[in-house]
Design a protein around this motif. Structure first.
Motif, PDB file in Angstrom:
ATOM      1  N   VAL A  63     -24.665 -36.052  11.234  1.00 27.57           N
ATOM      2  CA  VAL A  63     -25.167 -36.542  12.514  1.00 27.57           C
ATOM      3  C   VAL A  63     -26.649 -36.842  12.370  1.00 27.57           C
ATOM      4  CG1 VAL A  63     -25.343 -36.073  14.984  1.00 27.57           C
ATOM      5  CG2 VAL A  63     -23.508 -35.008  13.651  1.00 27.57           C
ATOM      6  N   ARG A  64     -27.003 -38.068  12.622  1.00 22.60           N
ATOM      7  CA  ARG A  64     -28.397 -38.481  12.432  1.00 22.60           C
ATOM      8  C   ARG A  64     -29.203 -38.256  13.706  1.00 22.60           C
ATOM      9  NH1 ARG A  64     -30.897 -44.318  11.587  1.00 22.60           N
ATOM     10  NH2 ARG A  64     -33.007 -43.599  11.168  1.00 22.60           N
ATOM     11  N   ALA A  65     -30.403 -37.708  13.551  1.00 18.96           N
ATOM     12  CA  ALA A  65     -31.315 -37.523  14.686  1.00 18.96           C
ATOM     13  C   ALA A  65     -32.554 -38.363  14.418  1.00 18.96           C
ATOM     14  CB  ALA A  65     -31.683 -36.053  14.827  1.00 18.96           C
ATOM     15  N   ARG A  66     -32.689 -39.456  15.162  1.00 16.19           N
ATOM     16  CA  ARG A  66     -33.804 -40.373  14.874  1.00 16.19           C
ATOM     17  C   ARG A  66     -35.157 -39.777  15.244  1.00 16.19           C
ATOM     18  NH1 ARG A  66     -29.538 -44.213  16.312  1.00 16.19           N
ATOM     19  NH2 ARG A  66     -29.889 -43.654  18.482  1.00 16.19           N
ATOM     20  N   ARG A  67     -35.188 -38.927  16.291  1.00 19.83           N
ATOM     21  CA  ARG A  67     -36.485 -38.355  16.687  1.00 19.83           C
ATOM     22  C   ARG A  67     -36.592 -36.855  16.415  1.00 19.83           C
ATOM     23  NH1 ARG A  67     -38.002 -41.171  22.500  1.00 19.83           N
ATOM     24  NH2 ARG A  67     -36.890 -43.126  22.136  1.00 19.83           N
ATOM     25  N   GLY A  68     -35.524 -36.127  16.636  1.00 12.24           N
ATOM     26  CA  GLY A  68     -35.642 -34.689  16.387  1.00 12.24           C
ATOM     27  C   GLY A  68     -34.340 -33.953  16.635  1.00 12.24           C
ATOM     28  N   VAL A  69     -34.289 -32.736  16.089  1.00 16.68           N
ATOM     29  CA  VAL A  69     -33.144 -31.839  16.285  1.00 16.68           C
ATOM     30  C   VAL A  69     -33.628 -30.638  17.092  1.00 16.68           C
ATOM     31  CG1 VAL A  69     -31.585 -30.219  15.108  1.00 16.68           C
ATOM     32  CG2 VAL A  69     -31.944 -32.520  14.171  1.00 16.68           C
ATOM     33  N   VAL A  70     -32.856 -30.277  18.112  1.00 13.82           N
ATOM     34  CA  VAL A  70     -33.160 -29.070  18.892  1.00 13.82           C
ATOM     35  C   VAL A  70     -32.070 -28.032  18.622  1.00 13.82           C
ATOM     36  CG1 VAL A  70     -33.473 -28.073  21.190  1.00 13.82           C
ATOM     37  CG2 VAL A  70     -34.261 -30.421  20.736  1.00 13.82           C
ATOM     38  N   LEU A  71     -32.483 -26.870  18.146  1.00 11.94           N
ATOM     39  CA  LEU A  71     -31.540 -25.777  17.933  1.00 11.94           C
ATOM     40  C   LEU A  71     -31.466 -24.938  19.199  1.00 11.94           C
ATOM     41  CD1 LEU A  71     -32.766 -24.756  14.367  1.00 11.94           C
ATOM     42  CD2 LEU A  71     -30.663 -26.020  14.930  1.00 11.94           C
ATOM     43  N   ALA A  72     -30.270 -24.772  19.740  1.00 14.03           N
ATOM     44  CA  ALA A  72     -30.080 -23.989  20.971  1.00 14.03           C
ATOM     45  C   ALA A  72     -28.739 -23.269  20.896  1.00 14.03           C
ATOM     46  CB  ALA A  72     -30.139 -24.911  22.186  1.00 14.03           C
ATOM     47  N   THR A  73     -28.530 -22.582  19.763  1.00 17.21           N
ATOM     48  CA  THR A  73     -27.212 -22.015  19.462  1.00 17.21           C
ATOM     49  C   THR A  73     -27.077 -20.537  19.816  1.00 17.21           C
ATOM     50  OG1 THR A  73     -28.010 -21.714  17.210  1.00 17.21           O
ATOM     51  CG2 THR A  73     -26.633 -23.640  17.615  1.00 17.21           C
ATOM     52  N   ARG A  76     -36.539 -27.060  28.195  1.00 16.53           N
ATOM     53  CA  ARG A  76     -37.139 -28.296  28.728  1.00 16.53           C
ATOM     54  C   ARG A  76     -38.252 -28.804  27.803  1.00 16.53           C
ATOM     55  NH1 ARG A  76     -39.381 -27.222  34.441  1.00 16.53           N
ATOM     56  NH2 ARG A  76     -39.822 -29.449  34.286  1.00 16.53           N
ATOM     57  N   ARG A  77     -39.112 -27.872  27.381  1.00 15.12           N
ATOM     58  CA  ARG A  77     -40.210 -28.274  26.480  1.00 15.12           C
ATOM     59  C   ARG A  77     -39.675 -28.898  25.194  1.00 15.12           C
ATOM     60  NH1 ARG A  77     -44.964 -25.219  27.452  1.00 15.12           N
ATOM     61  NH2 ARG A  77     -45.275 -25.405  29.692  1.00 15.12           N
ATOM     62  N   ALA A  78     -38.608 -28.278  24.657  1.00 17.03           N
ATOM     63  CA  ALA A  78     -38.043 -28.774  23.398  1.00 17.03           C
ATOM     64  C   ALA A  78     -37.538 -30.199  23.576  1.00 17.03           C
ATOM     65  CB  ALA A  78     -36.908 -27.868  22.936  1.00 17.03           C
ATOM     66  N   GLY A  79     -36.849 -30.431  24.700  1.00 17.41           N
ATOM     67  CA  GLY A  79     -36.294 -31.762  24.945  1.00 17.41           C
ATOM     68  C   GLY A  79     -37.385 -32.808  25.066  1.00 17.41           C
ATOM     69  N   ARG A  80     -38.433 -32.452  25.790  1.00 15.87           N
ATOM     70  CA  ARG A  80     -39.527 -33.416  25.974  1.00 15.87           C
ATOM     71  C   ARG A  80     -40.250 -33.690  24.665  1.00 15.87           C
ATOM     72  NH1 ARG A  80     -40.954 -30.836  31.227  1.00 15.87           N
ATOM     73  NH2 ARG A  80     -42.635 -29.727  30.217  1.00 15.87           N
ATOM     74  N   ALA A  81     -40.519 -32.606  23.924  1.00 16.17           N
ATOM     75  CA  ALA A  81     -41.274 -32.766  22.678  1.00 16.17           C
ATOM     76  C   ALA A  81     -40.465 -33.544  21.644  1.00 16.17           C
ATOM     77  CB  ALA A  81     -41.667 -31.399  22.135  1.00 16.17           C
ATOM     78  N   ALA A  82     -39.175 -33.240  21.561  1.00 16.30           N
ATOM     79  CA  ALA A  82     -38.349 -33.944  20.581  1.00 16.30           C
ATOM     80  C   ALA A  82     -38.263 -35.424  20.935  1.00 16.30           C
ATOM     81  CB  ALA A  82     -36.949 -33.332  20.537  1.00 16.30           C
ATOM     82  N   ALA A  83     -38.128 -35.727  22.214  1.00 20.68           N
ATOM     83  CA  ALA A  83     -38.015 -37.133  22.632  1.00 20.68           C
ATOM     84  C   ALA A  83     -39.309 -37.888  22.355  1.00 20.68           C
ATOM     85  CB  ALA A  83     -37.686 -37.198  24.120  1.00 20.68           C
ATOM     86  N   ARG A  84     -40.418 -37.184  22.516  1.00 23.16           N
ATOM     87  CA  ARG A  84     -41.736 -37.821  22.279  1.00 23.16           C
ATOM     88  C   ARG A  84     -42.008 -38.000  20.800  1.00 23.16           C
ATOM     89  NH1 ARG A  84     -44.281 -34.052  25.777  1.00 23.16           N
ATOM     90  NH2 ARG A  84     -45.328 -33.034  24.034  1.00 23.16           N
ATOM     91  N   ARG A  85     -41.322 -37.201  20.013  1.00 20.12           N
ATOM     92  CA  ARG A  85     -41.611 -37.100  18.588  1.00 20.12           C
ATOM     93  C   ARG A  85     -43.107 -36.868  18.395  1.00 20.12           C
ATOM     94  NH1 ARG A  85     -39.387 -40.816  13.589  1.00 20.12           N
ATOM     95  NH2 ARG A  85     -40.431 -39.606  11.998  1.00 20.12           N
ATOM     96  N   ILE A  86     -43.581 -35.776  19.017  1.00 21.20           N
ATOM     97  CA  ILE A  86     -45.024 -35.527  19.028  1.00 21.20           C
ATOM     98  C   ILE A  86     -45.537 -35.301  17.611  1.00 21.20           C
ATOM     99  CG2 ILE A  86     -45.130 -34.638  21.373  1.00 21.20           C
ATOM    100  CD1 ILE A  86     -45.110 -31.863  20.264  1.00 21.20           C
ATOM    101  N   PRO A 127     -41.691 -30.465  10.766  1.00 17.80           N
ATOM    102  CA  PRO A 127     -41.503 -31.786  11.383  1.00 17.80           C
ATOM    103  C   PRO A 127     -40.056 -32.035  11.819  1.00 17.80           C
ATOM    104  CG  PRO A 127     -42.717 -31.963   9.314  1.00 17.80           C
ATOM    105  CD  PRO A 127     -42.229 -30.555   9.405  1.00 17.80           C
ATOM    106  N   GLY A 128     -39.920 -32.486  13.068  1.00 19.24           N
ATOM    107  CA  GLY A 128     -38.605 -32.894  13.564  1.00 19.24           C
ATOM    108  C   GLY A 128     -37.711 -31.757  14.025  1.00 19.24           C
ATOM    109  N   LEU A 129     -38.210 -30.518  13.994  1.00 16.32           N
ATOM    110  CA  LEU A 129     -37.337 -29.388  14.336  1.00 16.32           C
ATOM    111  C   LEU A 129     -37.874 -28.597  15.529  1.00 16.32           C
ATOM    112  CD1 LEU A 129     -34.707 -28.018  13.511  1.00 16.32           C
ATOM    113  CD2 LEU A 129     -36.044 -26.460  12.086  1.00 16.32           C
ATOM    114  N   PHE A 130     -37.021 -28.440  16.540  1.00 19.91           N
ATOM    115  CA  PHE A 130     -37.378 -27.768  17.790  1.00 19.91           C
ATOM    116  C   PHE A 130     -36.303 -26.716  18.090  1.00 19.91           C
ATOM    117  CE2 PHE A 130     -38.778 -32.071  17.519  1.00 19.91           C
ATOM    118  CZ  PHE A 130     -40.092 -32.055  17.953  1.00 19.91           C
ATOM    119  N   ALA A 131     -36.656 -25.724  18.885  1.00 22.35           N
ATOM    120  CA  ALA A 131     -35.653 -24.698  19.209  1.00 22.35           C
ATOM    121  C   ALA A 131     -36.028 -24.004  20.504  1.00 22.35           C
ATOM    122  CB  ALA A 131     -35.548 -23.679  18.079  1.00 22.35           C
ATOM    123  N   ALA A 132     -35.008 -23.498  21.191  1.00 22.33           N
ATOM    124  CA  ALA A 132     -35.225 -22.740  22.428  1.00 22.33           C
ATOM    125  C   ALA A 132     -34.032 -21.844  22.672  1.00 22.33           C
ATOM    126  CB  ALA A 132     -35.418 -23.704  23.602  1.00 22.33           C
TER     127      ALA A 132
END
Ligand SMILES: Cc1cc2nc3c(=O)[nH]c(=O)nc-3n(C[C@H](O)[C@H](O)[C@H](O)COP(=O)(O)OP(=O)(O)OC[C@H]3O[C@@H](n4cnc5c(N)ncnc54)[C@H](O)[C@@H]3O)c2cc1C
Length: 492
Positions: free
Chosen positions: A230-240, A480-490, A449-454
């Motif tokens: 599964v390709r993530a063009r901007r980022g991956v959020v771990l929420a498992t 919420r922060r993870a989603g925003r940051a990943a979408a922004r690709r900060i 880079p590219g990795l977020f989690a909450a």
């Protein structure tokens, strides 16, 4: 090598064709995942959630639904409680420590009112009714309750008491089915769908995919025995979720919880933590755990709780989760509740919030000496404790531990005791170290880079302590922060 052990990242250059793709890929459709997804989609990212089970919800949908919020939320105000972000911060620093992340706590308290308003805007309902009785949760659909020992010693001397356990309103309450957690998740999942979030079910992430620069660009997952990329063009959020059901990790980091997972689900097997560790992620507070104490708070407050030496160790009117942590971590799980006949009758005359906790005592006796012998406590130990307690109780005081005057009265005979040894269970609170944008931190301190989690695969606002609602609270907030940051690709 078993699937769970093979968590090392795969290189993108080994993949010729991707099975699925999105801007932001989120692993796990519980509370952190859904909040990440809503914010990511709203920020304009094509957002895909991968969920291991057949539907959304996770532990969050089964939960009691407490969300720890304060600082003067409209609900607190409507019910006549004063609170400020600073007051909430003073409380949380004391209650969730030692070692709690002070930057996260400050940030969380400053953003708490806005977060409440955001939840309401997504359709999460809160009824303007306060529940002030001792208990784990209200018996009905009340919206607010003390949920962390805010009004009990010693925390009531550190910050002015304010209830912060916010509960989504439920109709026809059925804990574990249609409780507060379901009423939190349902409107959030509906919102996610309405903003265009896509979800794939029965798909389980196994590894991360990185490019030549070490950026996370996707995940390897498995569905019905078949591997998918599964390709993530901007980022991956771990929420498992947590590692409460990974026996090896529990044995390594939180051995007191061995054999006693509670308030968790089997899907919490630590995978989110492990796949990020394989990239060099930093961990925090892996020894931290929420600990439930399976006793009726209405009975607890009217008695005295003693350890294996017959001595009191905590005010009985505090948050039962604090009692659980103190009992498991400091008293080797040895606890007995001593209560006299009139107090037990008074407790049983109250509305029960959990019928299963209304049970007869383990021992009953005509005298303290008899009870002491029946329990097997050293001769004189319980007698001394009761003599000291009664001496002050006659003045309506508890100078030893500060139990509130309303619950303090001398213990009379005949009396009884509950065997509360082994009455604890809990879930893990430690996990990936993240910053305030939910970026996963490398052991070097830099974001990966590219990795977020909450959520509970991260270390949130809790360390040594806990308050009910902290988990759905920081999971939704930093989701919420993870989603925003990943979408922004900060910029990393
Ligand atoms: C009975 C009960 C009562 C509780 N009461 C409260 C409360 O009142 N307040 C509070 O704050 N907390 C409470 N909790 C704890 C709280 O529900 C959890 O800590 C919280 O849901 C954690 O959020 P999360 O998003 O990390 O995990 P979850 O909400 O569990 O979401 C994680 C999701 O990830 C999925 N997943 C796991 N592995 C994979 C994988 N490999 N690939 C894809 N998906 C995967 C899971 O299936 C799950 O759907 C309670 C829990 C229970 C069970």
């Amino acid at each position: 090598m078993s699937d769970i052990q093979n968590v090392r990242p795969q290189h993108a250059n080994t993949i010729s064709e991707w099975d699925l793709a999105a801007d932001v890929v989120i692993a796990g459709y519980g509370v952190a995942g859904v909040c990440a997804a809503i914010e990511s989609a709203r920020a304009g990212a094509d957002t895909l959630i991968l969920e291991r089970t057949g539907g959304w919800g996770g532990a969050a949908a089964l939960s009691g639904g407490f969300i720890y919020l304060g600082g003067g939320t409209p609900l607190q105000k409507a019910l006549g409680f004063e609170d400020t972000a600073e007051n909430m911060e003073a409380f949380l620093l004391a209650a969730l420590g030692p070692g709690a992340d002070s930057a996260k706590i400050h940030d969380y308290c400053q953003g708490s009112v806005e977060h409440f308003e955001w939840l309401v805007a997504q359709g999460v309902p809160f009824k303007e009714e306060f529940w002030g009785e001792p208990g784990w949760e209200p018996p009905g659909d009340h919206g607010l309750m003390y949920s962390g020992g805010e009004n009990a010693a010693p925390l009531n001397t550190i910050a002015s008491p304010a209830p912060r356990g916010h509960l989504p309103q439920m109709t026809d309450k059925r804990t574990g089915e249609r409780g507060g957690g379901y009423m939190l998740m349902k409107p959030l999942a509906d919102t996610a769908e309405s903003v265009g979030v896509r979800a794939e079910y029965d798909i389980r992430i196994e590894r991360l995919i990185i490019d030549d620069d070490g950026r996370t660009v996707g995940v390897v997952a498995k569905r019905y025995g078949r591997r998918l990329t599964v390709r993530a063009r901007r980022g991956v959020v771990l929420a498992t979720g947590s590692f409460a059901y990974n026996q090896q990790m529990v044995a390594t980091f939180t051995p007191r919880l061995i054999g006693r997972p509670a308030a968790s689900i089997e899907q919490h097997d630590g995978i989110g933590i492990q796949v990020a560790q394989a990239l060099g992620a930093q961990l925090a507070h892996m020894d931290a755990a929420e600990v439930a104490f399976f006793a009726d708070p209405q009975v607890l407050v009217r008695g005295i709780l003693v350890n294996g030496r017959g001595q009191r160790y905590i005010p009985e009117d505090t948050y039962p989760g604090r009692i659980g942590q103190a009992t498991l971590n400091q008293q080797d799980n040895q606890a007995y509740l001593i209560i006299d006949e009139p107090s037990l009758e008074a407790a049983f005359a109250t509305e029960s919030t959990s019928a299963a906790m209304r049970r007869p005592p383990t021992w009953a006796a005509e005298t303290v000496e008899e009870l002491e012998a029946e329990i097997g406590l050293p001769t004189g130990a319980l007698k001394t404790t009761i003599d000291v307690y009664n001496q002050h109780a006659r003045q309506g005081a508890d100078p030893l531990l500060g139990k509130k005057r309303q619950w303090v009265q001398p213990i009379t005979t005949p009396l009884a005791a509950y065997d509360l040894r082994e009455c604890t269970g809990g879930f893990t609170l430690g996990g990936l170290a993240t910053d305030l944008d939910s970026r996963v931190l490398h052991v070097s301190g830099d974001p990966i880079p590219g990795l977020f989690a909450a959520g509970r695969c991260t270390s949130g606002i809790c360390a040594g302590g806990y308050a009910s609602g902290a988990s759905l609270g920081d999971g939704s907030f930093y989701g919420r922060r993870a989603g925003r940051a990943a979408a922004r690709r900060i910029a990393e």
